[in-house]
Write a protein that holds these residues in place. Structure first.
Motif, mmCIF file in Angstrom:
data_model
loop_
_atom_site.group_PDB
_atom_site.id
_atom_site.type_symbol
_atom_site.label_atom_id
_atom_site.label_comp_id
_atom_site.label_asym_id
_atom_site.label_seq_id
_atom_site.Cartn_x
_atom_site.Cartn_y
_atom_site.Cartn_z
ATOM 1 N N ARG A 1 5.166 -8.950 -12.242
ATOM 2 C CA ARG A 1 4.812 -8.794 -13.661
ATOM 3 C C ARG A 1 3.426 -8.179 -13.821
ATOM 4 N NH1 ARG A 1 8.272 -10.221 -17.298
ATOM 5 N NH2 ARG A 1 10.146 -11.249 -16.512
ATOM 6 N N GLN A 2 2.494 -8.566 -12.966
ATOM 7 C CA GLN A 2 1.182 -7.933 -13.013
ATOM 8 C C GLN A 2 1.282 -6.465 -12.618
ATOM 9 O OE1 GLN A 2 -1.776 -9.301 -14.162
ATOM 10 N NE2 GLN A 2 -2.383 -7.144 -14.067
ATOM 11 N N GLN B 1 -6.209 -8.682 -10.390
ATOM 12 C CA GLN B 1 -5.295 -7.933 -11.255
ATOM 13 C C GLN B 1 -4.570 -6.809 -10.503
ATOM 14 O OE1 GLN B 1 -4.953 -9.070 -14.490
ATOM 15 N NE2 GLN B 1 -6.331 -10.650 -13.703
ATOM 16 N N GLU C 1 -4.305 -10.311 -3.074
ATOM 17 C CA GLU C 1 -5.380 -10.129 -4.045
ATOM 18 C C GLU C 1 -6.737 -9.899 -3.387
ATOM 19 O OE1 GLU C 1 -2.061 -12.068 -6.237
ATOM 20 O OE2 GLU C 1 -2.979 -12.321 -4.257
ATOM 21 N N ASN D 1 0.012 -3.389 -14.958
ATOM 22 C CA ASN D 1 -0.883 -2.354 -14.445
ATOM 23 C C ASN D 1 -0.313 -0.965 -14.701
ATOM 24 O OD1 ASN D 1 -2.597 -4.341 -13.489
ATOM 25 N ND2 ASN D 1 -1.932 -4.170 -11.370
#
Length: 347
Positions: A49-50, A91, A85, A54
């Motif tokens: 989902r991130q 993000q 990450e 993006n």
């Protein structure tokens, strides 16, 4: 008037954006004659989902809002998900901060996007996968003829007679979902050479070393003034550029350069995915070798290792075209030209 010229390349992207995926997408959106038909998202660098958020934000930054962005599987086929990450930031795009996208994630599943694209436009769509191969494996399960319906396929993944970047032998994308990679290569075994995936693996993508000078060159060519990423600046320093595209590129790549330096690789950023999409767009020169590839999935010691039968010992039909040589200087010349144009238009 809109440009009526037919697209030279119609690309369907599957990504896990990701700093180098982000730079790759920005390059494609700035490349004449390339049509990004849709973007499907898989978990890898960060969660799926991130990844989608993006991509939506980057599309809007680059003036291409409206391209469909769909999520596929949010976990690998058989093993737990791992994300990174520490490499790409919380993000996924380093220190870059983009406004929340106005666009929405598609209601369609990534597999349905792939199947409709190839069935409606057989032989016209080139697939490009710069993340784990989960979505593509699921799409091939649903449509075994997908490899023949695609015009071609480019994969960023693997390492052949070269150290891994995640384990001593495994590259990140393949390591995240080795079972998917194994299924994809198996599906291509024995197909016509022009249909076999072009595989951009670490031994050539790690040659694409972006330096602060390349970022500065983009900014200067865009008319945005100098953009210096100094290695002795405090970690987390942010761009002061008034150009939104330059600032995004600079802040994303600074994080990536700090990561590489932490692991004694220098103040550089390996733009694996940029090279892969340049190959797909037909803009990067390269040498290749026709081989049979398989992926280790059973060994706790070497899981995720990509093995190429260079000598034909398996007596199996080829299933891949491995890139064996490239031209990093030409890649960066093209990157600077394309991203500078993008920054002039949308910065």
């Amino acid at each position: 008037m809109p440009d009526q010229r037919p697209a030279r390349q119609r690309l369907l992207l599957d990504v896990d954006t990701g700093i180098d995926d982000a730079v790759a997408l920005m390059y494609l959106l700035a490349t004449p004659g390339v049509s990004v038909e849709a973007i499907t998202c898989t978990a890898g660098n960060v969660g799926a989902r991130q990844v989608a958020l993006n991509n939506l934000a980057l599309l809007e930054l680059c003036g291409h809002a409206g391209v469909e962005v769909a999520i596929g599987s949010e976990v690998p086929l058989e093993i737990p998900l791992v994300t990174t990450e520490e490499t790409h930031g919380d993000q996924g795009i380093g220190y870059a901060e983009l406004p929340p996208p106005r666009g929405h994630i598609s209601g369609r599943h990534a597999v349905d996007v792939w199947l409709e694209a190839v069935r409606c436009h057989p032989g016209q769509i080139t697939g490009v996968v710069t993340g784990p191969l989960t979505n593509l494996a699921l799409a091939i399960r649903a449509e075994p003829q997908l490899p023949m319906l695609l015009k071609g396929l480019v994969i960023m993944g693997g390492a052949f007679n070269y150290p891994g970047n995640t384990t001593p032998v495994a590259e990140w994308n393949t390591h995240v979902d080795p079972h998917a990679a194994k299924e994809v290569y198996a599906a291509y075994e024995g197909l016509p050479e022009e249909k076999l995936p072009i595989v951009c693996a670490l031994e050539t993508t790690e040659r694409i070393e972006c330096t602060p000078a390349h970022v500065d060159a983009v900014a200067r060519a865009a008319g945005a003034g100098p953009e210096m990423l100094e290695p002795d600046e405090p970690a987390g320093t942010r761009s002061r550029s008034g150009n939104a595209v330059v600032a995004c590129l600079s802040d994303a790549l600074r994080f990536y350069m700090e990561f590489h330096r932490l692991y004694d690789q220098g103040y550089v950023a390996h733009l694996h995915d940029l090279f892969a999409v340049m190959v797909a767009a037909g803009e990067a020169s390269f040498e290749e070798r026709l081989v049979t590839v398989d992926v280790e999935t059973a060994s706790s010691l070497t899981i995720g290792q990509t093995v190429a039968d260079l000598a034909g010992m398996w007596r199996r039909a080829p299933n891949a075209r491995i890139v064996t040589g490239n031209d990093p200087e030409a890649v960066f010349d093209l990157m600077v030209r394309r991203l500078a144009h993008l920054a002039r238009m949308h910065g």
